[in-house]
Design a protein around this motif. Structure first.
Motif, PDB file in Angstrom:
ATOM      1  N   VAL A 295       0.723  -1.146  -0.159  1.00  0.00           N
ATOM      2  CA  VAL A 295       0.141  -0.020   0.034  1.00  0.00           C
ATOM      3  C   VAL A 295       0.830   1.175   0.043  1.00  0.00           C
ATOM      4  N   VAL A 296       0.503   2.067  -1.059  1.00  0.00           N
ATOM      5  CA  VAL A 296       1.312   3.334  -0.830  1.00  0.00           C
ATOM      6  C   VAL A 296       0.319   4.492  -0.843  1.00  0.00           C
ATOM      7  N   VAL A 297       0.642   5.567   0.285  1.00  0.00           N
ATOM      8  CA  VAL A 297      -0.168   6.622   0.305  1.00  0.00           C
ATOM      9  C   VAL A 297       0.470   7.767   0.051  1.00  0.00           C
ATOM     10  N   GLY A 298      -0.094   8.723  -0.794  1.00  0.00           N
ATOM     11  CA  GLY A 298       0.586  10.117  -1.189  1.00  0.00           C
ATOM     12  C   GLY A 298      -0.206  10.790  -2.234  1.00  0.00           C
ATOM     13  N   GLY A 299       0.851  11.507  -2.801  1.00  0.00           N
ATOM     14  CA  GLY A 299       0.025  12.641  -4.012  1.00  0.00           C
ATOM     15  C   GLY A 299      -0.095  11.685  -5.327  1.00  0.00           C
ATOM     16  N   LEU A 300      -1.184  11.509  -5.707  1.00  0.00           N
ATOM     17  CA  LEU A 300      -1.393  10.806  -6.895  1.00  0.00           C
ATOM     18  C   LEU A 300      -1.440  11.301  -8.451  1.00  0.00           C
ATOM     19  N   GLY A 301      -1.155  12.708  -8.397  1.00  0.00           N
ATOM     20  CA  GLY A 301      -0.843  13.455  -9.548  1.00  0.00           C
ATOM     21  C   GLY A 301       0.474  13.013 -10.189  1.00  0.00           C
ATOM     22  N   PRO A 302       0.742  13.787 -11.531  1.00  0.00           N
ATOM     23  CA  PRO A 302       1.982  13.340 -12.075  1.00  0.00           C
ATOM     24  C   PRO A 302       3.227  13.901 -11.284  1.00  0.00           C
ATOM     25  N   ARG A 303       3.137  14.833 -10.419  1.00  0.00           N
ATOM     26  CA  ARG A 303       4.019  15.452  -9.764  1.00  0.00           C
ATOM     27  C   ARG A 303       4.118  15.023  -8.166  1.00  0.00           C
ATOM     28  N   GLY A 304       3.169  13.860  -7.924  1.00  0.00           N
ATOM     29  CA  GLY A 304       2.942  13.316  -6.634  1.00  0.00           C
ATOM     30  C   GLY A 304       4.138  12.770  -6.028  1.00  0.00           C
ATOM     31  N   VAL A 305       4.265  12.518  -4.861  1.00  0.00           N
ATOM     32  CA  VAL A 305       5.343  11.831  -4.176  1.00  0.00           C
ATOM     33  C   VAL A 305       4.849  10.986  -2.864  1.00  0.00           C
ATOM     34  N   VAL A 306       5.619   9.981  -2.610  1.00  0.00           N
ATOM     35  CA  VAL A 306       5.089   8.774  -1.840  1.00  0.00           C
ATOM     36  C   VAL A 306       5.155   9.535  -0.300  1.00  0.00           C
ATOM     37  N   SER A 307       4.175   9.422   0.311  1.00  0.00           N
ATOM     38  CA  SER A 307       4.056   9.877   1.912  1.00  0.00           C
ATOM     39  C   SER A 307       4.296   8.862   2.780  1.00  0.00           C
ATOM     40  N   THR A 308       3.698   7.672   2.710  1.00  0.00           N
ATOM     41  CA  THR A 308       4.108   6.721   3.237  1.00  0.00           C
ATOM     42  C   THR A 308       3.824   5.325   2.675  1.00  0.00           C
ATOM     43  N   ALA A 309       5.069   4.508   2.656  1.00  0.00           N
ATOM     44  CA  ALA A 309       4.704   2.908   2.019  1.00  0.00           C
ATOM     45  C   ALA A 309       4.590   2.056   2.945  1.00  0.00           C
ATOM     46  N   SER A 310       3.660   0.994   2.739  1.00  0.00           N
ATOM     47  CA  SER A 310       3.720  -0.093   3.730  1.00  0.00           C
ATOM     48  C   SER A 310       5.003  -0.833   3.965  1.00  0.00           C
ATOM     49  N   TYR A 311       5.213  -1.728   4.880  1.00  0.00           N
ATOM     50  CA  TYR A 311       6.287  -2.303   4.733  1.00  0.00           C
ATOM     51  C   TYR A 311       6.468  -3.642   3.574  1.00  0.00           C
ATOM     52  N   GLU A 312       5.211  -4.050   3.059  1.00  0.00           N
ATOM     53  CA  GLU A 312       5.167  -4.861   1.954  1.00  0.00           C
ATOM     54  C   GLU A 312       5.696  -4.119   0.511  1.00  0.00           C
ATOM     55  N   ALA A 313       5.243  -2.641   0.648  1.00  0.00           N
ATOM     56  CA  ALA A 313       5.720  -1.931  -0.527  1.00  0.00           C
ATOM     57  C   ALA A 313       7.179  -1.708  -0.498  1.00  0.00           C
ATOM     58  N   ARG A 314       7.872  -1.603   0.812  1.00  0.00           N
ATOM     59  CA  ARG A 314       9.118  -1.045   0.938  1.00  0.00           C
ATOM     60  C   ARG A 314      10.178  -2.509   0.528  1.00  0.00           C
ATOM     61  N   GLU A 315       9.655  -3.515   0.504  1.00  0.00           N
ATOM     62  CA  GLU A 315      10.212  -4.721  -0.161  1.00  0.00           C
ATOM     63  C   GLU A 315      10.679  -4.645  -1.398  1.00  0.00           C
ATOM     64  N   TYR A 316       9.879  -3.767  -2.367  1.00  0.00           N
ATOM     65  CA  TYR A 316      10.069  -3.551  -3.721  1.00  0.00           C
ATOM     66  C   TYR A 316      10.899  -2.226  -3.906  1.00  0.00           C
ATOM     67  N   GLY A 317      11.496  -1.592  -2.616  1.00  0.00           N
ATOM     68  CA  GLY A 317      12.317  -0.500  -2.974  1.00  0.00           C
ATOM     69  C   GLY A 317      11.344   0.740  -2.783  1.00  0.00           C
ATOM     70  N   VAL A 318      10.155   0.857  -2.380  1.00  0.00           N
ATOM     71  CA  VAL A 318       9.493   2.025  -2.586  1.00  0.00           C
ATOM     72  C   VAL A 318       9.666   2.784  -1.161  1.00  0.00           C
ATOM     73  N   ARG A 319       9.750   4.081  -1.331  1.00  0.00           N
ATOM     74  CA  ARG A 319      10.233   5.056  -0.170  1.00  0.00           C
ATOM     75  C   ARG A 319       9.496   6.172   0.100  1.00  0.00           C
ATOM     76  N   SER A 320       9.501   6.732   1.219  1.00  0.00           N
ATOM     77  CA  SER A 320       8.872   8.110   1.210  1.00  0.00           C
ATOM     78  C   SER A 320       9.533   9.072   0.692  1.00  0.00           C
ATOM     79  N   ALA A 321       9.033  10.144   0.074  1.00  0.00           N
ATOM     80  CA  ALA A 321       9.753  11.261  -0.731  1.00  0.00           C
ATOM     81  C   ALA A 321       9.869  10.679  -2.288  1.00  0.00           C
ATOM     82  N   MET A 322       9.624   9.414  -2.482  1.00  0.00           N
ATOM     83  CA  MET A 322      10.098   9.046  -3.838  1.00  0.00           C
ATOM     84  C   MET A 322       8.825   9.548  -4.843  1.00  0.00           C
TER      85      MET A 322
END
Length: 450
Positions: free
Chosen positions: A34-61
């Motif tokens: 699960v990824v929560v954040g801005g969903l527009g073309p310039r959006g960034v990740v606010s929080t990624a669940s631990y399951e998403a972090r296993e794929y390299g997703v991080r806050s501010a990405m």
């Protein structure tokens, strides 16, 4: 080292907070990325669940990069009423431990366990208290928390990072240097990317490396305040008190031009340079900030102010530039700009890379993050934001799975139900409406009623 004899500074951080609330309230997302954040073309990740972090997703990405790394994740906009309801429960619980609580954001706070009492509180007692706190928070909110305790704010926050996820770490008196010195230098408050790059010129990679640099060298490199502060922190000396009242400060840069400027590319370059300069000053002062403000005076002397408030503080120039440029794009500059300014306020000495894009207030002031953006999306534009709570006159409570092409898809489930069915409606279906989250709920774990 410190004037405290016991590890009575406690730091609590809710694990993957926004994503964890979404997984709690949406049974079909439990155990999924699960990824929560801005969903527009310039959006960034606010929080990624631990399951998403296993794929390299991080806050501010950037969200675009997150989607490339983890295309099968659920990408959701923020539900700040739900997050605030949980935060109230947690902060109320912290106040039962001490009258002195210093919130850093919705999901993070310091507590001075020794406030108002001279009784000793040794490590074993603090450990028992921390375990009870974590158990109570899990019971009342359905979420997990990581807790650290030590003799100073720096070590308490580091301890909670070491405890993640869902753990408890106590740094006992006398062990501060043993814990500090092996850590990367960015573990210290006030050390963002720019400061880390500067001290790297001196061969500094760890806090121990930093401790071998003289105070005079650090002051020469980073300035009086920042250099002296990092010198003391590297040696385990942190006398900052837990404070329930944080001073309202700001750092800003502005410039008046000899002629009105209409070229969008030039205006963007000017805003970018100002945002970078503000961030440099922020870093030199050892601060981070939550609210980015753009000031623009038009050709007719009309002055506009646009602000973007982040859920957590940052000292990352890229984040400040991105939001400042985004705010510029909201202003009609076609007839010329005679003054521009960029400022950062809501200052803190901690960095929390926890960002939403496109969260803004059309006027001045400091709105609650995202509230007006989400309200406008639903009520003014009738746009259904993925993740938002809805209620259908026939099918009951659910949440937006996705929308587009004048359709909206809803999954009907809530925190207390099994994974529910998915149905699609016309986006203007009169039976479908946004659900109101109870702002003053006694039970933050309960989803909105249908």
């Amino acid at each position: 080292m410190t004037t405290r004899r016991d590890p009575t500074v406690l730091h609590l951080d809710l694990d993957a907070f926004f994503a964890a609330v979404e997984q709690r309230d949406k049974p079909s997302l439990r155990g999924r990325p699960v990824v929560v954040g801005g969903l527009g073309p310039r959006g960034v990740v606010s929080t990624a669940s631990y399951e998403a972090r296993e794929y390299g997703v991080r806050s501010a990405m950037p969200i675009s990069e997150a989607r490339a790394r983890c295309p099968h994740a659920a990408y959701l906009g923020g539900r700040f009423p739900a997050y605030r309801a949980v935060s109230r429960v947690v902060m109320d619980q912290l106040h039962t431990l001490s009258p002195l609580v210093e919130p850093l954001s919705l999901d993070e706070a310091f507590v001075d366990l020794a406030a108002g009492s001279d009784a000793p509180l040794p490590a074993d007692a603090v450990r028992a208290l921390g375990e009870r706190l974590r158990s109570t928070i899990r019971e009342r909110t359905g979420l997990t928390a990581s807790v650290g305790a030590a003799t100073s704010k720096t070590l308490a926050k580091i301890a909670s990072e070491m405890a993640k996820p869902d753990g408890l770490v106590i740094v006992e008196p006398g062990r501060e240097i043993d814990v500090l010195h092996p850590l990367p230098v960015r573990a210290l408050p006030g050390v963002g990317p720019a400061t880390a790059a500067r001290v790297a010129r001196l061969g500094v990679r760890t806090v121990g490396d930093l401790a071998r640099i003289t105070e005079a060298e650090l002051i020469d490199l980073l300035g009086e305040s920042h250099g002296r502060s990092l010198f003391h922190l590297a040696h385990g000396r942190d006398e900052r008190r837990v404070s329930s009242e944080r001073a309202s400060k700001s750092i800003s840069v502005e410039d008046t031009f000899d002629r009105d400027i209409t070229d969008p590319a030039l205006l963007t370059a000017l805003v970018t340079r100002m945002a970078e300069k503000v961030t440099e000053r922020l870093v030199r002062a050892g601060h981070s900030g939550r609210t980015i403000t753009l000031k623009a005076r038009l050709h007719d002397f009309t002055t506009y102010s646009r602000s973007a408030t982040l859920p957590g503080p940052t000292d990352d120039a890229r984040a400040v530039v991105r939001l400042a440029v985004q705010l510029l794009q909201e202003i009609d500059t076609s007839n010329g700009i005679r003054l521009l300014g960029v400022g950062v306020s809501g200052l803190s000495d901690w960095v929390q890379d926890d960002l939403f894009a496109a969260v803004h207030d059309a006027g001045t002031g400091d709105p609650r993050p995202g509230e007006e953006d989400l309200d406008a999306a639903v009520h003014a534009e009738r746009r259904w934001v993925p993740g938002m709570d809805v209620v259908h006159a026939v099918h009951g409570a659910g949440w937006v799975w996705g929308s587009g092409l004048s359709r909206v898809t809803v999954r009907f489930e809530s925190a207390g139900t099994p994974p529910g069915p998915v149905r699609t409606f016309a986006s203007d279906d009169a039976d479908l409406s946004p659900a109101e989250w109870p702002e003053m709920s006694d039970e933050a774990g309960a989803p909105p009623a249908s």
